[in-house]
Design an enzyme around this catalytic site. Sequence first.
Site, PDB file in Angstrom:
ATOM      1  CB  CYS A 152       0.023  -5.125   0.424  1.00 53.75           C
ATOM      2  SG  CYS A 152       0.040  -3.747  -0.720  1.00 53.75           S
ATOM      3  CG  HIS A 180       3.391  -7.636  -0.750  1.00 50.66           C
ATOM      4  ND1 HIS A 180       2.423  -7.729  -1.726  1.00 50.66           N
ATOM      5  CD2 HIS A 180       3.611  -6.305  -0.566  1.00 50.66           C
ATOM      6  CE1 HIS A 180       2.076  -6.510  -2.101  1.00 50.66           C
ATOM      7  NE2 HIS A 180       2.786  -5.634  -1.415  1.00 50.66           N
ATOM      8  CG  ASN A 191       2.476  -3.702  -4.646  1.00 53.16           C
ATOM      9  OD1 ASN A 191       1.611  -4.537  -4.360  1.00 53.16           O
ATOM     10  ND2 ASN A 191       2.981  -2.868  -3.761  1.00 53.16           N
TER      11      ASN A 191
END
Length: 332
Positions: free
Chosen positions: A115, A256, A286
């Site tokens: 990520c 994030h 996400n």
Amino acid sequence: MSQQYANIVGFGKYEPENVLTNADLEKMVDTNDEWIVSRSGIRERRIATDGEQCSDYAAWAGKQALEMANVAPEDLDLIIMCTNSPDMLTPPVSSLVQDKLGATNVGAYTLTAGCPGWVYGLVQGTAMIESGMAKNVLVIGAELVSRFMDYTDRSTCVLFGDAAGAVLLQATDKKCGLLSYELGSDGSGGEHLILPGGGTQLPPRPENMGNRDDWYLYMNGREVFKFATRTMVSSLDNVVRDAELTFEDIDYFVPHQANLRIIEYAAGKAKLPPEKVVTNVQGFGNTSAASIPLAMCQAYEDGRIKPGQTLAFASFGAGLAWAAAVFELGEF
Ligand SMILES: CC(C)(COP(=O)(O)OP(=O)(O)OC[C@H]1O[C@@H](n2cnc3c(N)ncnc32)[C@H](O)[C@@H]1OP(=O)(O)O)[C@@H](O)C(=O)NCCC(=O)NCCS
């Protein structure tokens, strides 16, 4: 040549139209809206439809960033395509994106760092510009993680979604850009967020296809949670200190978007008020390497993010890896 800085002059994004709500997931796995919202803050996520590919999302987001800055695709020097869910292993998805953008004579490579990949890309793109080796660098984060989700595994499938975000970095001699960064990796924790199949260890051969779990993303949520809270707090603290700033100097924290609880924990430790924290996890889940550029582009479009502001980024994920940065926006 005078000192060059890398400014963000274009934002772009792609939000898939297809919405998967918590109520939809209740019909697919043994879960419920109350559990998902209380554990993660997520209410819905966007999911790619059949036929859409990672390179499509990346090219659409990249095109928007180029158009905002009025830069033609052929004037790019480099495309850094950050993803964990490419169209295929070979050719690299970066070349597919270059072609879809019509960006001829442009270097392109794919960056995979979990990520945090997009923050890694931002740092690399900045280095290319500050060294004088490039003038226009497109840094894209695009993901179709849904393609690697096991929609019978309730512990993982409720958390992820698909999307893309992009920024155009451009050289300027006016002081701005990256003030500090931290890139980190701890591969000893790799097993906690893993998709074993498809590489040299478990090639996609018929004899390896028997165990379906090898072909989906597996996550040990509790271990990742511990890693995430620890690294997000420490890396954010480090980059703000390295930039010789305090948290009061940060206009927006764009973290994030994995879990609202993790974001609120990190923001709380930094004493950042909620209005300074950009979140979209509630509506997108996400989106891995797309999450920060997507959230930033949304905050630009709704008028929050403006020239001259100072932004802080912090991300974590598969690797296990993490990255954080402080970035001062110039004029755009
Ligand atoms: C995944 C996560 C939301 C789970 O929250 P949690 O509070 O840690 O929940 P737990 O893992 O303790 O699970 C609690 C229970 O809920 C159950 N559960 C798991 N998923 C569920 C779901 N979708 N719906 C209902 N129950 C669920 C578990 O089976 C467990 O049951 P048990 O106690 O009977 O074994 C949390 O650990 C997390 O966010 N981890 C980090 C994930 C992350 O950031 N990943 C991205 C990295 S880029």
